[in-house]
Design an enzyme around this catalytic site. Structure first.
Site, PDB file in Angstrom:
ATOM      1  N   ASP A 102       0.843  -1.191   0.000  1.00 48.48           N
ATOM      2  CA  ASP A 102       0.000   0.000   0.000  1.00 48.48           C
ATOM      3  C   ASP A 102       0.888   1.254   0.000  1.00 48.48           C
ATOM      4  OD1 ASP A 102      -3.072   0.787   0.591  1.00 48.48           O
ATOM      5  OD2 ASP A 102      -1.811   2.023   1.878  1.00 48.48           O
ATOM      6  N   ARG A 103       0.764   2.135   0.988  1.00 51.09           N
ATOM      7  CA  ARG A 103       1.608   3.336   1.016  1.00 51.09           C
ATOM      8  C   ARG A 103       3.089   2.967   1.020  1.00 51.09           C
ATOM      9  NH1 ARG A 103      -1.249   6.756  -1.007  1.00 51.09           N
ATOM     10  NH2 ARG A 103       0.083   8.439  -0.224  1.00 51.09           N
ATOM     11  N   HIS A 147     -11.187   8.388  -0.409  1.00 45.77           N
ATOM     12  CA  HIS A 147     -10.236   8.930   0.564  1.00 45.77           C
ATOM     13  C   HIS A 147      -9.044   9.591  -0.130  1.00 45.77           C
ATOM     14  CE1 HIS A 147      -8.822   4.978  -0.558  1.00 45.77           C
ATOM     15  NE2 HIS A 147      -7.681   5.144   0.068  1.00 45.77           N
ATOM     16  N   TYR A 207      -0.812  11.400   1.928  1.00 42.47           N
ATOM     17  CA  TYR A 207      -1.741  11.243   0.797  1.00 42.47           C
ATOM     18  C   TYR A 207      -1.755  12.487  -0.091  1.00 42.47           C
ATOM     19  CZ  TYR A 207      -3.867   6.749   1.916  1.00 42.47           C
ATOM     20  OH  TYR A 207      -4.087   5.406   2.093  1.00 42.47           O
ATOM     21  N   HIS A 267      -7.037  -7.062   0.755  1.00 41.40           N
ATOM     22  CA  HIS A 267      -5.972  -6.064   0.690  1.00 41.40           C
ATOM     23  C   HIS A 267      -4.877  -6.314   1.717  1.00 41.40           C
ATOM     24  CE1 HIS A 267      -4.092  -2.191  -0.016  1.00 41.40           C
ATOM     25  NE2 HIS A 267      -4.267  -1.830   1.241  1.00 41.40           N
TER      26      HIS A 267
END
Length: 287
Positions: A102-103, A147, A207, A267
Site C-alpha cells: 500500500d503506502r 479517501h 496522501y 488487501h
C-alpha cells in the site's frame, strides 16, 4: 505492540527525523514497509518467518506509528524513500531487498527509482504506481478511492473532518478491505486505530503528496525513461479487471524484469495470507 523476538531501535532517516524500527534475524537484509491504516506490526507474521534466514528490518514510516511526525509537507515518497535508505545504511546495509504494501509500496517504488544501487530486489503489494493510479481512477468506479480525493485537498478541511471521526474513518478501511476481518485481532486493531488517531495530519500529508509532488516526480521519470532496474514482483487483488484496466501492463511499463500475480486474499494480504507472501518473497530473492 511489538513483533515477538525483534529488537526495537530509534534510527535516523533524513532531515533529523527518527524512525521506530524493529530488527530481527540474521543474514541477507530485507526491509518491509507497511501500508495504510497500519503500522510496522502488519508484517508480524511475515517478519517472524523471514527472520530464520534474513536480517529483517521493519520500520514505521515517517508520520506513522511511533516514528517522528514532522509538521508540514515533508511527505513526498522521495523523502520517505530516502529515510529507508538512510536507516539501512545506519545498520550497515548499503544494499538490501525491499518489500512494501500500500503506502509502503509507493515508498518502495520511489526507492527503486531513486536508489537503484541500493535496492537488490523489489516487491510491491496491492498498488499501482502513483501516476498510473490517478490515470485509471475515473467515473463512478473512482468512488472506491474517495479517501484519495478527500486527502488531496488543501490543508485544513480533510484533517478536521478525519480527526472528528478518526476511529470510524480508519476503521472503515480495516473493515471493508479484508476478506476476513478476524485476521486483525482486537488488540491489533486497537493499536492501528490508536496510531492513526495520533497521526491524522501526517497521514493526510502523505496522501496529499501523492496528488502533488509525487505525481511530478513520476512524470519526470516517465519522460526520462527511467525504469526499475532490479527484479520486481507485484502481487495484487484482481481489482484491475474489476475496474477495467490491465494492472500488469501498467507495472510492466516501469519494471522490465517483472513478475506480476494476483491473489485471492483481501488487501491486507500480509496478515490474511502470510505464507503466500513469504513464499513470494523467497522466490523473488532467488532471481
Amino acid at each position: 505492540m511489538k513483533i515477538n523476538g525483534f529488537d526495537y531501535l530509534r534510527l535516523p532517516g533524513v532531515d533529523d527525523v527518527e524512525l521506530n524500527v524493529a530488527v530481527g534475524g540474521s543474514g541477507t537484509p530485507i526491509v518491509l514497509l507497511h501500508g495504510f491504516p497500519q503500522t510496522h506490526l502488519m508484517w508480524r507474521h511475515v517478519a517472524a518467518d523471514l527472520a530464520s534466514n534474513h536480517t529483517v528490518i521493519v520500520p514505521d514510516l515517517r508520520g506513522y506509528g511511533a516514528s517522528d511526525k514532522p509538521a508540514g509537507d515533508s511527505y513526498s515518497k522521495r523523502v520517505m524513500a530516502a529515510d529507508i535508505v538512510a536507516l539501512a545504511n545506519g545498520l550497515n546495509f548499503p544494499r538490501f531487498a525491499l518489500a512494501g504494501h500500500d503506502r509502503g509500496a509507493l515508498v518502495a517504488f520511489r526507492a527503486g527509482l531513486d536508489h537503484p544501487d541500493a535496492i537488490t530486489h523489489l516487491m510491491c503489494l496491492d498498488v499501482l504506481p502513483t501516476l498510473d493510479m490517478w490515470d485509471v481512477m475515473h467515473g463512478t468506479t473512482a468512488a472506491v478511492g474517495f479517501h484519495l480525493y478527500l486527502m488531496a485537498q488543501p490543508p485544513g478541511l480533510a484533517e478536521e473532518m478525519i480527526a472528528a471521526t478518526a476511529d470510524r474513518f480508519f476503521g472503515h478501511f480495516l473493515d471493508i478491505w479484508s476478506n476476513d476481518p478476524t485476521v486483525i485481532p482486537v488488540d491489533v486493531r486497537a493499536h492501528y486505530l490508536d496510531a492513526c488517531r495520533a497521526a491524522v495530519p501526517s497521514i493526510v500529508a502523505d496522501y496529499r503528496a501523492s496528488a502533488t509532488i509525487d505525481v511530478t516526480h513520476d512524470e519526470h521519470d516517465l519522460a526520462e525513461g527511467n525504469k526499475l532496474r532490479m527484479p520486481v514482483m507485484v502481487i495484487q487483488q484482481d481489482w484491475g479487471a474489476a475496474l477495467g484496466f490491465d494492472a500488469a501492463a501498467h507495472w510492466r511499463a516501469w519494471a522490465p524484469d517483472l513478475h506480476h500475480q494476483t491473489t485471492k486474499s483481501g488487501h491486507f494480504m500480509a496478515e490474511e495470507a502470510p505464507a503466500e507472501i513469504v513464499a513470494a518473497i523467497t522466490e523473488l530473492l532467488k532471481r
